[in-house]
Design an enzyme around this catalytic site. Structure first.
Site, mmCIF file in Angstrom:
data_model
loop_
_atom_site.group_PDB
_atom_site.id
_atom_site.type_symbol
_atom_site.label_atom_id
_atom_site.label_comp_id
_atom_site.label_asym_id
_atom_site.label_seq_id
_atom_site.Cartn_x
_atom_site.Cartn_y
_atom_site.Cartn_z
ATOM 1 N N TYR A 99 -99.333 -4.295 4.966
ATOM 2 C CA TYR A 99 -99.279 -5.479 4.102
ATOM 3 C C TYR A 99 -100.610 -5.687 3.392
ATOM 4 O O TYR A 99 -101.667 -5.302 3.889
ATOM 5 C CB TYR A 99 -98.878 -6.737 4.876
ATOM 6 C CG TYR A 99 -99.909 -7.297 5.838
ATOM 7 C CD1 TYR A 99 -100.893 -8.178 5.392
ATOM 8 C CD2 TYR A 99 -99.877 -6.978 7.192
ATOM 9 C CE1 TYR A 99 -101.825 -8.714 6.279
ATOM 10 C CE2 TYR A 99 -100.797 -7.504 8.085
ATOM 11 C CZ TYR A 99 -101.773 -8.373 7.619
ATOM 12 O OH TYR A 99 -102.701 -8.903 8.493
ATOM 13 N N CYS A 100 -100.537 -6.304 2.220
ATOM 14 C CA CYS A 100 -101.713 -6.815 1.519
ATOM 15 C C CYS A 100 -101.504 -8.319 1.380
ATOM 16 O O CYS A 100 -100.799 -8.923 2.197
ATOM 17 C CB CYS A 100 -101.926 -6.117 0.180
ATOM 18 S SG CYS A 100 -100.549 -6.274 -0.990
ATOM 19 N N PHE A 101 -102.104 -8.954 0.393
ATOM 20 C CA PHE A 101 -102.011 -10.411 0.355
ATOM 21 C C PHE A 101 -100.605 -10.894 -0.002
ATOM 22 O O PHE A 101 -100.030 -11.735 0.695
ATOM 23 C CB PHE A 101 -103.025 -10.999 -0.628
ATOM 24 C CG PHE A 101 -103.020 -12.504 -0.629
ATOM 25 C CD1 PHE A 101 -103.398 -13.211 0.502
ATOM 26 C CD2 PHE A 101 -102.610 -13.220 -1.744
ATOM 27 C CE1 PHE A 101 -103.375 -14.600 0.523
ATOM 28 C CE2 PHE A 101 -102.587 -14.604 -1.734
ATOM 29 C CZ PHE A 101 -102.973 -15.296 -0.603
#
Length: 372
Positions: A99-101
């Site tokens: 995941y990223c933001f």
């Protein structure tokens, strides 16, 4: 793990937290430090400086220029090194997610580079923001369940009792702090967001296990450096209270065991005999120093003298009984009057008083009759 066994991108956030499914967080370190999840490891696509440069470029020149800069910054040998780290983690965690933001460009790019290396690895739809919002909603919904608080003077064993009960929620354990000026543990407190995330996952798991009511320690809003989430704290202000009224001698013995004997052992196990004793000494002195203004200068100095004599005696003999010389007046003149004042304001909500065993029995019965 190979590309032949491809999993879909994930958005079953509940399952991810209930099963502690491992997560690879590709945000920058500064983002991870501001808030993340216990089941996540930080392997960033860009470091803090690279992220800042790309962000500045985005504001000044737009998305395409920022993407181009990102590719130029993380290229060649650096790209190979970071891809190797992701591949190693994917092999270790074959059931995990990236995941990223927001589940956007960064996690998509990492996913693409992994695929080019022969590994299909799913990402979290919506990224960190979606996971965080799920946990915030969990906190709000959990706070709607019935609650009962355990009250009592310092040393009553409130936390012990919370942990004995299946529907008990150890707020201090989640905060890694025991609430008082002597409350810090050898585990450093995390930031506010990490505390909220950890508490939300704890509540989620307990509800999944069948809890339909919470037993909580009667806490103030602040536990060390963490604040209780407002939905939880506001409901606590309306909850019934069961008060442990144990004899003074019983409470004193508990405190001596928990804050003196046990802490010495923990410090020495963590740091060795010499440094452990030094840190144990500093821990007790810091606890008194933190409340010096409330104690008043004269009492603070007197208790400090008693503490120092007790430490000398304990170090020489191994006996901790001399600590009662400062613990007794600290309870009698500071902690007990303070809690009595706080409890008076909740007198209308007190539903039971008794010793530790009686309160435990009451709460088990109260759970059956009032927990639905």
């Amino acid at each position: 793990m190979s590309a032949t066994r491809e999993r879909e991108d994930g958005q079953d956030y509940r399952r991810i937290f209930l099963q502690d499914i491992p997560l690879i967080d590709v945000r920058a370190p500064v983002e991870f430090q501001q808030g993340a999840f216990a089941n996540a490891v930080n392997l960033p696509l860009m470091n803090d400086d690279e992220r800042q440069a790309v962000g500045t470029c985005y504001k000044q020149q737009g998305q395409q220029a920022a993407i181009a800069l990102g590719h130029s910054l993380v290229n060649g040998r650096l790209r190979e090194q970071r891809t190797a780290a992701w591949l190693a983690q994917c092999a270790q965690w074959p059931e995990g997610y990236i995941y990223c933001f927001r589940g956007g460009l960064r996690s998509q790019l990492v996913q693409q580079w992994l695929r080019e290396a022969g590994v299909a690895y799913p990402r979290i739809t919506g990224g960190y923001k979606a996971l965080r919002n799920f946990l915030l909603t969990t906190l709000e919904q959990s706070a709607e369940l019935p609650m009962v608080l355990i009250g009592g003077n310092t040393g009553s064993g409130k936390t012990l009792l919370v942990n004995e009960l299946a529907d008990g929620v150890d707020l201090e354990g989640a905060a890694h702090h025991r609430g008082s000026s002597f409350g810090r543990t050898l585990v450093s407190q995390s930031g506010q967001i990490d505390f909220e995330n950890r508490l939300a996952v704890l509540l989620l798991k307990k509800q999944h296990g069948g809890c339909r009511r919470w037993v909580l320690e009667d806490e103030g809003r602040i536990i060390g450096s963490n604040n209780l989430p407002l939905p939880v704290f506001n409901r606590m202000q309306q909850a019934p209270v069961a008060v442990i009224d144990d004899p003074f001698e019983v409470r004193l013995a508990r405190l001596q065991h928990e804050y003196i004997d046990r802490m010495r052992i923990e410090f020495e196990q963590a740091y060795g005999a010499q440094l452990g004793w030094q840190k144990y000494d500093e821990y007790l002195h810091h606890g008194l120093f933190a409340i010096r203004r409330r104690l008043g200068l004269e009492r603070f100095q007197l208790l400090t003298q008693h503490l120092e004599r007790a430490l000398q005696y304990q170090q020489a003999s191994g006996n901790s009984d001399e600590h009662q010389q400062w613990l007794v007046p600290l309870l009698q003149h500071y902690y007990d009057p303070m809690y009595h004042y706080q409890l008076e304001k909740k007198s209308q909500r007190i539903v039971f008083r008794g010793n530790y065993a009686e309160v435990r029995e009451f709460l088990m019965t109260y759970s059956q009759n009032n927990g639905e």
